[in-house]
Design an enzyme around this catalytic site. Structure first.
Site, PDB file in Angstrom:
ATOM      1  N   ASP A  47     -13.029  46.811 -19.610  1.00  0.00           N
ATOM      2  CA  ASP A  47     -13.120  46.666 -21.057  1.00  0.00           C
ATOM      3  C   ASP A  47     -12.469  45.331 -21.436  1.00  0.00           C
ATOM      4  OD1 ASP A  47     -13.440  47.315 -23.738  1.00  0.00           O
ATOM      5  OD2 ASP A  47     -11.730  48.643 -23.809  1.00  0.00           O
ATOM      6  N   GLU A  54     -13.386  50.959  -9.959  1.00  0.00           N
ATOM      7  CA  GLU A  54     -12.935  51.338 -11.300  1.00  0.00           C
ATOM      8  C   GLU A  54     -14.123  51.868 -12.109  1.00  0.00           C
ATOM      9  OE1 GLU A  54     -10.962  52.377 -13.286  1.00  0.00           O
ATOM     10  OE2 GLU A  54      -9.955  50.899 -14.548  1.00  0.00           O
ATOM     11  N   ASP A  55     -13.840  52.709 -13.091  1.00  0.00           N
ATOM     12  CA  ASP A  55     -14.935  53.256 -13.897  1.00  0.00           C
ATOM     13  C   ASP A  55     -15.513  52.224 -14.859  1.00  0.00           C
ATOM     14  OD1 ASP A  55     -12.671  53.202 -15.539  1.00  0.00           O
ATOM     15  OD2 ASP A  55     -12.755  55.315 -16.093  1.00  0.00           O
ATOM     16  N   PHE A  77     -18.275  53.484 -27.119  1.00  0.00           N
ATOM     17  CA  PHE A  77     -17.385  54.343 -26.331  1.00  0.00           C
ATOM     18  C   PHE A  77     -18.224  55.347 -25.548  1.00  0.00           C
ATOM     19  CE2 PHE A  77     -14.382  57.587 -25.212  1.00  0.00           C
ATOM     20  CZ  PHE A  77     -13.287  56.823 -24.829  1.00  0.00           C
ATOM     21  N   ARG A  85     -15.545  64.463 -18.552  1.00  0.00           N
ATOM     22  CA  ARG A  85     -15.643  63.780 -17.248  1.00  0.00           C
ATOM     23  C   ARG A  85     -16.737  64.380 -16.383  1.00  0.00           C
ATOM     24  NH1 ARG A  85     -11.202  60.436 -16.553  1.00  0.00           N
ATOM     25  NH2 ARG A  85      -9.218  61.268 -17.303  1.00  0.00           N
TER      26      ARG A  85
END
Ligand code: 5GP
Length: 181
Positions: free
Chosen positions: A102, A98-99, A151, A164
């Site tokens: 959070d 996963e990136d 963010f 991206r």
């Protein structure tokens, strides 16, 4: 414009080094096995591509795309699988890639869904981890970098599908940066 004005958090060289370290650790842990690497689309595809090319063990790859129930964001916790794996995972060693973690809602739910399919093992590798943002307890087995509550974009991570492609990870601070980069 390709170059963003936003602050660089992790330059490409730092990312490359850390991805090689993670791949080394994963290769040792999976020695003699052939894990199925499951990427979560879209955010994980760049990290996953670099990670698997640095592994010393053979692997297979597959992808899932997640969707949220109703109109909320993925982080509502009400996630479902939008595009499912093609590979049956019963009896397989599965590593989810996963990136970013959070609130932890997405990954804890995906792990719960995939565990029901009875893989031999199920672990999670997250490129970034915003630990202070957790709403549910969740610990990834492998983490590239813990980060503060900012963010970030680049290296696969987007803001409204933008950024991206950036080779490094940047912090998007102001609305000016979000619109103007
Ligand atoms: P969680 O369910 O853990 O709250 O959500 C994880 C998802 O939130 C990530 O896969 C990603 O789509 C999104 N996300 C959380 N923080 C960030 C961030 O800083 N940048 C970007 N681009 N996406 C984020």
């Amino acid at each position: 414009m390709r170059a963003a004005a936003a602050e660089i958090l992790f330059p490409k060289e730092v990312i490359d080094r850390r991805v090689r370290e993670l791949a080394g650790q994963i290769s040792r842990d999976y020695e003699g096995r052939e894990p199925l690497i499951v990427g979560i689309l879209n955010g994980a595809f760049i990290f996953m591509a670099d990670l698997i090319r640095a592994l010393d063990v053979p692997c297979r790859v597959d992808f899932v795309r997640l969707a949220s129930y109703g109109a909320g964001s993925v982080s509502s916790g009400e996630i479902r699988i939008g595009m499912d794996l093609e590979t049956p995972i019963a009896g397989r060693d599965v590593l989810i890639v996963e990136d970013i973690v959070d609130t932890g809602l997405t990954l804890s739910r995906l792990v719960e869904i995939l565990r029901k399919r009875q893989p031999a093992s199920l672990r999670v590798c997250a490129f970034l981890d915003k630990r202070e943002r957790r709403r549910v307890p969740f610990t990834a087995d492998y983490v590239g970098f813990p980060i503060p509550d900012r963010f970030v974009v680049g290296y696969g991570l987007d803001y409204n599908e933008k950024f991206r492609f950036l080779p490094d990870v940047r912090v998007l601070g102001t609305s000016f940066e979000r619109e103007g980069v």
